[in-house]
Design a protein around this motif. Structure first.
Motif, mmCIF file in Angstrom:
data_model
loop_
_atom_site.group_PDB
_atom_site.id
_atom_site.type_symbol
_atom_site.label_atom_id
_atom_site.label_comp_id
_atom_site.label_asym_id
_atom_site.label_seq_id
_atom_site.Cartn_x
_atom_site.Cartn_y
_atom_site.Cartn_z
ATOM 1 N N LYS A 1 29.223 -62.779 -36.990
ATOM 2 C CA LYS A 1 29.100 -61.581 -36.150
ATOM 3 C C LYS A 1 27.834 -61.404 -35.321
ATOM 4 N N ASP A 2 26.791 -62.136 -35.609
ATOM 5 C CA ASP A 2 25.615 -61.968 -34.771
ATOM 6 C C ASP A 2 25.758 -62.738 -33.454
ATOM 7 N N HIS A 3 26.854 -63.489 -33.331
ATOM 8 C CA HIS A 3 27.015 -64.344 -32.166
ATOM 9 C C HIS A 3 27.733 -63.609 -31.043
ATOM 10 N N LYS A 4 27.360 -63.921 -29.817
ATOM 11 C CA LYS A 4 27.951 -63.238 -28.666
ATOM 12 C C LYS A 4 29.458 -63.451 -28.538
ATOM 13 N N LEU A 5 29.949 -64.544 -29.141
ATOM 14 C CA LEU A 5 31.374 -64.833 -29.078
ATOM 15 C C LEU A 5 32.197 -63.671 -29.624
ATOM 16 N N GLN A 6 31.644 -62.982 -30.620
ATOM 17 C CA GLN A 6 32.385 -61.890 -31.248
ATOM 18 C C GLN A 6 32.588 -60.720 -30.292
ATOM 19 N N GLN A 7 31.832 -60.700 -29.222
ATOM 20 C CA GLN A 7 31.941 -59.547 -28.334
ATOM 21 C C GLN A 7 33.310 -59.474 -27.651
ATOM 22 N N SER A 8 33.904 -60.609 -27.352
ATOM 23 C CA SER A 8 35.246 -60.541 -26.771
ATOM 24 C C SER A 8 35.963 -61.871 -26.858
ATOM 25 N N SER A 9 37.306 -61.755 -27.071
ATOM 26 C CA SER A 9 38.082 -62.989 -27.091
ATOM 27 C C SER A 9 38.216 -63.527 -25.664
ATOM 28 N N ASP A 10 37.966 -62.663 -24.655
ATOM 29 C CA ASP A 10 37.958 -63.152 -23.265
ATOM 30 C C ASP A 10 36.904 -64.241 -23.114
ATOM 31 N N GLY A 11 35.798 -64.071 -23.825
ATOM 32 C CA GLY A 11 34.714 -65.051 -23.777
ATOM 33 C C GLY A 11 35.215 -66.413 -24.202
ATOM 34 N N LEU A 12 35.887 -66.463 -25.339
ATOM 35 C CA LEU A 12 36.381 -67.751 -25.842
ATOM 36 C C LEU A 12 37.356 -68.377 -24.840
ATOM 37 N N ARG A 13 38.267 -67.557 -24.328
ATOM 38 C CA ARG A 13 39.258 -68.072 -23.378
ATOM 39 C C ARG A 13 38.578 -68.655 -22.138
ATOM 40 N N GLU A 14 37.666 -67.883 -21.559
ATOM 41 C CA GLU A 14 37.010 -68.324 -20.329
ATOM 42 C C GLU A 14 36.118 -69.549 -20.586
ATOM 43 N N TRP A 15 35.354 -69.526 -21.675
ATOM 44 C CA TRP A 15 34.462 -70.661 -21.949
ATOM 45 C C TRP A 15 35.250 -71.942 -22.252
ATOM 46 N N THR A 16 36.437 -71.774 -22.840
ATOM 47 C CA THR A 16 37.270 -72.955 -23.112
ATOM 48 C C THR A 16 37.709 -73.585 -21.783
ATOM 49 N N LEU A 17 38.213 -72.727 -20.874
ATOM 50 C CA LEU A 17 38.680 -73.252 -19.583
ATOM 51 C C LEU A 17 37.518 -73.786 -18.751
ATOM 52 N N SER A 18 36.391 -73.055 -18.768
ATOM 53 C CA SER A 18 35.284 -73.523 -17.921
ATOM 54 C C SER A 18 34.692 -74.821 -18.485
ATOM 55 N N SER A 19 34.686 -74.971 -19.810
ATOM 56 C CA SER A 19 34.177 -76.229 -20.388
ATOM 57 C C SER A 19 35.062 -77.396 -19.961
ATOM 58 N N ALA A 20 36.379 -77.194 -20.057
ATOM 59 C CA ALA A 20 37.303 -78.274 -19.677
ATOM 60 C C ALA A 20 37.118 -78.627 -18.194
ATOM 61 N N ALA A 21 36.966 -77.595 -17.363
ATOM 62 C CA ALA A 21 36.781 -77.853 -15.918
ATOM 63 C C ALA A 21 35.466 -78.589 -15.680
ATOM 64 N N LEU A 22 34.454 -78.262 -16.480
ATOM 65 C CA LEU A 22 33.163 -78.959 -16.321
ATOM 66 C C LEU A 22 33.233 -80.411 -16.783
ATOM 67 N N TYR A 23 34.055 -80.680 -17.784
ATOM 68 C CA TYR A 23 34.245 -82.086 -18.186
ATOM 69 C C TYR A 23 34.660 -82.880 -16.940
ATOM 70 N N ILE A 24 35.668 -82.319 -16.241
ATOM 71 C CA ILE A 24 36.204 -83.027 -15.067
ATOM 72 C C ILE A 24 35.147 -83.093 -13.968
ATOM 73 N N ALA A 25 34.492 -81.949 -13.723
ATOM 74 C CA ALA A 25 33.490 -81.890 -12.642
ATOM 75 C C ALA A 25 32.326 -82.851 -12.896
ATOM 76 N N ALA A 26 32.001 -83.076 -14.161
ATOM 77 C CA ALA A 26 30.875 -83.958 -14.493
ATOM 78 C C ALA A 26 31.261 -85.431 -14.427
ATOM 79 N N GLY A 27 32.556 -85.698 -14.264
ATOM 80 C CA GLY A 27 32.945 -87.102 -14.073
ATOM 81 C C GLY A 27 33.917 -87.655 -15.107
ATOM 82 N N ILE A 28 34.432 -86.801 -15.992
ATOM 83 C CA ILE A 28 35.471 -87.293 -16.903
ATOM 84 C C ILE A 28 36.783 -87.297 -16.105
ATOM 85 N N ASP A 29 37.369 -88.476 -16.029
ATOM 86 C CA ASP A 29 38.544 -88.669 -15.188
ATOM 87 C C ASP A 29 39.815 -88.511 -16.040
#
Ligand code: AQP
Length: 353
Positions: free
Chosen positions: A49-77
């Motif tokens: 609970k001290d972690h910012k993730l607990q503030q909203s499940s929107d956070g987890l959803r968005e960070w999951t998608l943005s991480s995957a998009a960054l994998y691709i943007a950084a050069g994972i084909d």
């Protein structure tokens, strides 16, 4: 090709440490290995609970998608490597339970990272954080990964993975009974798990906090000023570098005990991989902090610009990211189910009718 598995937790926006220490190291591996890169969202929810993730499940959803998009943007084909979300492959959770039931408590009690986190978080640590290394073992063993790129801090968890694999194979995959069972189910008769090897990521790739050169740059640091996020706009990067902690020594190079200086030079070299490191040092040797910081900021901005541009394209193209994750998830499910089926059978679960 030998198989590799690695992942990042979507516990926040990815920072320069995640990029230099993980993502950018993965890119060249794609030519030599068959790679599985997942966004490890099941690990992300081990934070309490001290972690910012607990503030909203929107956070987890968005960070999951943005991480995957960054994998691709950084050069994972996605044509070469398998990019997927961990929770889309339910075999991770199931194998984790099977391994949990074969793992002696004593093995878990030895995990240094848990002891450290417990010491800093006290009662805020949850059961998930305690058993996290078993989930990590399941991640690796499901895909028969031969190599696992890990930082030095994960070495012990990889040893546990090897121990769990060996214990399971010894306990359930020896003797004529096992062979007979496999034959009757048309499954391979060799032991279920392969013991993976660590591929230790080089030391220079460790990026430290901008506000304390002795602790690592981290998503969970409450101070935004402590990290440069890969998606930070140029002005934010300039501000963060301008305000970052430095020291009172003359010159920015030299003297052993200068963690902040060492970190900033490490970053400066890492974002200019095509330049000779000695030449880079020579070019800034005579500068003071006031002169060096803007140069550093511009080098970081320049390095991140094409990644940020590609990121916007990936997020902007409707259905593209979802398509990549769907195909990656389907392929991962196929591989993982195969292993899980064998593990279930070896333990004595009745095969599905
Ligand atoms: N500061 C860093 N320098 C170099 N590499 C780093 N990594 C993380 N921080 C640095 C590498 O990034 C990969 C994914 O890390 P993770 O998200 O699974 O967990 P972490 O190591 O705990 O990363 P954070 O950013 O510190 O997240 P939180 O704050 O949520 O715990 C790993 O390969 C790691 O080595």
């Amino acid at each position: 090709k030998p198989r590799i598995l690695s992942g990042i937790q979507p516990t926040g926006s990815l920072h320069l440490g995640n990029y230099l220490g993980a993502l950018s190291q993965w890119v060249p591996m794609q030519d030599t290995y068959s790679c599985n890169f997942c966004v490890v969202d099941l690990h992300a929810v081990t934070n309490t609970k001290d972690h910012k993730l607990q503030q909203s499940s929107d956070g987890l959803r968005e960070w999951t998608l943005s991480s995957a998009a960054l994998y691709i943007a950084a050069g994972i084909d996605p044509e070469k490597s398998n990019i997927f979300v961990q929770s889309h492959v339910s075999a991770h959770s199931e194998l984790s339970w099977l391994l949990t039931c074969t793992c002696p408590m004593g093995w878990m009690d030895r995990m240094i990272q848990f002891k450290e986190k417990k010491a800093s978080k006290g009662d805020n640590v949850g059961l998930g954080l305690y058993s996290y290394p078993v989930l990590m073992a399941a991640d690796i063993l499901l895909y028969g990964a031969e190599k696992v790129p890990v930082g030095e801090d994960q070495r012990q968890h990889l040893e546990l993975t090897r121990d769990l694999a060996r214990r399971f194979n010894d306990q359930f995959c020896t003797g004529s009974q096992y062979k007979k069972l496999c034959k009757s189910l048309s499954l391979p008769t060799y032991p279920v798990f392969r013991e993976p090897e660590a591929m230790i990521v080089k030391e220079g790739a460790r990026v430290m906090s901008l506000t304390d050169g002795t602790s690592k740059m981290s998503k969970s640091d409450p101070s935004e000023a402590s990290r440069i996020n890969v998606l930070d706009p140029p002005d934010v990067i300039r501000q963060k570098v301008k305000r970052c902690k430095t020291d009172n020594f003359e010159g920015i190079i030299g003297a052993e005990d200068r963690p902040e200086a060492r970190n900033l030079i490490t970053i400066f070299k890492a974002v200019q991989p095509d330049r000779d490191p000695a030449e880079i040092e020579a070019s800034v040797r005579d500068m003071n902090w006031g002169q060096f910081k803007p140069v550093l900021a511009e080098a970081v901005i320049e390095h991140l610009a094409p990644i940020q541009k590609r990121y916007e394209e990936v997020r902007g193209e409707e259905g593209y990211l979802e398509g990549v994750l769907k195909r990656g998830g389907d392929r991962a499910n196929e591989q993982a189910d195969e292993t899980l089926k064998r593990a279930r059978a070896a333990m004595g679960f009745v095969p599905r009718f």
